[in-house]
Design a protein around this motif. Structure first.
Motif, PDB file in Angstrom:
ATOM      1  N   HIS A  55     -13.334  40.285 -18.517  1.00  0.00           N
ATOM      2  CA  HIS A  55     -12.004  40.410 -19.133  1.00  0.00           C
ATOM      3  C   HIS A  55     -11.514  41.848 -19.218  1.00  0.00           C
ATOM      4  O   HIS A  55     -10.324  42.094 -19.414  1.00  0.00           O
ATOM      5  N   PHE A  84      -3.860  35.732 -21.732  1.00  0.00           N
ATOM      6  CA  PHE A  84      -5.180  35.163 -22.009  1.00  0.00           C
ATOM      7  C   PHE A  84      -5.338  34.869 -23.509  1.00  0.00           C
ATOM      8  O   PHE A  84      -5.726  33.766 -23.900  1.00  0.00           O
ATOM      9  N   LYS A 128      -1.345  33.738 -15.473  1.00  0.00           N
ATOM     10  CA  LYS A 128      -2.409  32.794 -15.790  1.00  0.00           C
ATOM     11  C   LYS A 128      -3.311  32.578 -14.575  1.00  0.00           C
ATOM     12  O   LYS A 128      -4.547  32.602 -14.686  1.00  0.00           O
ATOM     13  N   MET A 133      -7.232  33.736 -14.404  1.00  0.00           N
ATOM     14  CA  MET A 133      -8.242  32.703 -14.113  1.00  0.00           C
ATOM     15  C   MET A 133      -9.115  33.136 -12.944  1.00  0.00           C
ATOM     16  O   MET A 133     -10.347  32.971 -12.959  1.00  0.00           O
ATOM     17  N   GLN A 134      -8.462  33.699 -11.927  1.00  0.00           N
ATOM     18  CA  GLN A 134      -9.197  34.140 -10.735  1.00  0.00           C
ATOM     19  C   GLN A 134     -10.135  35.298 -11.081  1.00  0.00           C
ATOM     20  O   GLN A 134     -11.306  35.305 -10.656  1.00  0.00           O
ATOM     21  N   ASN A 176     -12.952  34.010 -12.978  1.00  0.00           N
ATOM     22  CA  ASN A 176     -13.652  32.945 -12.243  1.00  0.00           C
ATOM     23  C   ASN A 176     -13.791  31.687 -13.096  1.00  0.00           C
ATOM     24  O   ASN A 176     -14.851  31.059 -13.173  1.00  0.00           O
ATOM     25  N   LEU A 177     -12.665  31.337 -13.772  1.00  0.00           N
ATOM     26  CA  LEU A 177     -12.626  30.152 -14.609  1.00  0.00           C
ATOM     27  C   LEU A 177     -11.537  29.210 -14.097  1.00  0.00           C
ATOM     28  O   LEU A 177     -10.659  29.623 -13.349  1.00  0.00           O
ATOM     29  N   HIS A 178     -11.596  27.938 -14.523  1.00  0.00           N
ATOM     30  CA  HIS A 178     -10.731  26.946 -13.881  1.00  0.00           C
ATOM     31  C   HIS A 178      -9.886  26.120 -14.846  1.00  0.00           C
ATOM     32  O   HIS A 178      -9.088  25.308 -14.409  1.00  0.00           O
ATOM     33  N   SER A 179     -10.050  26.337 -16.158  1.00  0.00           N
ATOM     34  CA  SER A 179      -9.260  25.563 -17.112  1.00  0.00           C
ATOM     35  C   SER A 179      -9.110  26.345 -18.409  1.00  0.00           C
ATOM     36  O   SER A 179      -9.839  27.325 -18.654  1.00  0.00           O
ATOM     37  N   VAL A 180      -8.167  25.919 -19.242  1.00  0.00           N
ATOM     38  CA  VAL A 180      -7.985  26.559 -20.539  1.00  0.00           C
ATOM     39  C   VAL A 180      -9.235  26.363 -21.410  1.00  0.00           C
ATOM     40  O   VAL A 180      -9.619  27.243 -22.164  1.00  0.00           O
ATOM     41  N   ASP A 186     -12.231  26.350 -20.347  1.00  0.00           N
ATOM     42  CA  ASP A 186     -13.160  27.397 -19.903  1.00  0.00           C
ATOM     43  C   ASP A 186     -12.799  28.742 -20.538  1.00  0.00           C
ATOM     44  O   ASP A 186     -13.679  29.514 -20.925  1.00  0.00           O
ATOM     45  N   LEU A 187     -11.490  29.007 -20.627  1.00  0.00           N
ATOM     46  CA  LEU A 187     -11.031  30.254 -21.238  1.00  0.00           C
ATOM     47  C   LEU A 187     -11.447  30.331 -22.703  1.00  0.00           C
ATOM     48  O   LEU A 187     -11.889  31.380 -23.175  1.00  0.00           O
TER      49      LEU A 187
END
Length: 209
Positions: free
Chosen positions: A146, A157, A184, A188-189, A192-196, A198-199
């Protein structure tokens, strides 16, 4: 007399800080604010030497408010008060213009010391954080993902993990929904996350929530 403007969205915390400042003979509460917009408006007509700034306020958050405060004529010193005891967060705040960084679990006497120090033109970092900043922030290979986010990406974020939607974030930041969606996708990229979800998990793991 050092005049302090207290910007904190939790009423109980804000009242506690005001009482603490009131006990010091050389400090006074010049005003208060419960969100970023109210803070910026209050500063236009409330002279003060120090802004005690919660970093996680609704609307314009602390990180977004710092450069706006610094851009004012004769700006007050900004002392960030955060529940995040993370070296990267402190470094980010100091880099964009904060004079100091204290955490909400600090000893009350240390908070008063911090206010006095930044009011006199000095800098203050929570003692527990200072050593970690020396070792963590400078080690680029050990930096969490981050820290690679831009200021605007980090703002998006923060809002996503608090449960705000794209349209709501766009309104808060005065940009288009498409722009928020782009930020967003980029953050995410980078993370390296794919959903909220995950965030949110990432934010909890890194003490950002």
């Amino acid at each position: 007399m050092i005049r302090v403007l207290v910007a904190e969205d939790h009423t109980i915390v804000r009242e506690g800080i005001k009482q603490l400042i009131g006990l010091a003979k050389d400090l006074s509460v010049a005003g208060e604010a419960s969100n970023g917009e109210q803070l910026l408006e209050t500063l236009r007509h409330t002279p003060c030497e120090v802004v005690l700034l919660d970093i996680s306020m609704p609307g314009v958050n602390g990180l977004e408010a710092i450069p706006r405060i610094r851009a004012l004529n004769n700006p007050p010193a900004v002392l960030v008060l955060s529940m995040h005891d993370e070296a990267q967060m402190a470094a980010r705040a100091l880099k964009i213009g904060a004079a100091g960084y204290a955490t909400k679990d600090s000893d009350p006497a240390l908070l008063l010391t911090a206010i006095r120090k930044v009011a006199s033109g000095g800098r203050y970092i929570d003692p527990d954080l200072a050593d970690r900043m020396v070792f963590e922030v400078g080690l680029t290979d050990a930096r969490p993902a981050h820290t690679l986010l831009s200021e605007r990406e980090f703002s998006v974020f923060e809002r996503l993990v608090r449960g705000e939607g794209v349209n709501e974030i766009a309104h808060q930041l005065a940009v288009s929904s498409k722009t928020v969606s782009t930020h967003k996708a980029r953050l995410m990229q980078k993370l390296n996350l794919h959903s909220v979800a995950d965030l949110v998990k990432y934010a909890v793991e890194h003490k950002l929530l």
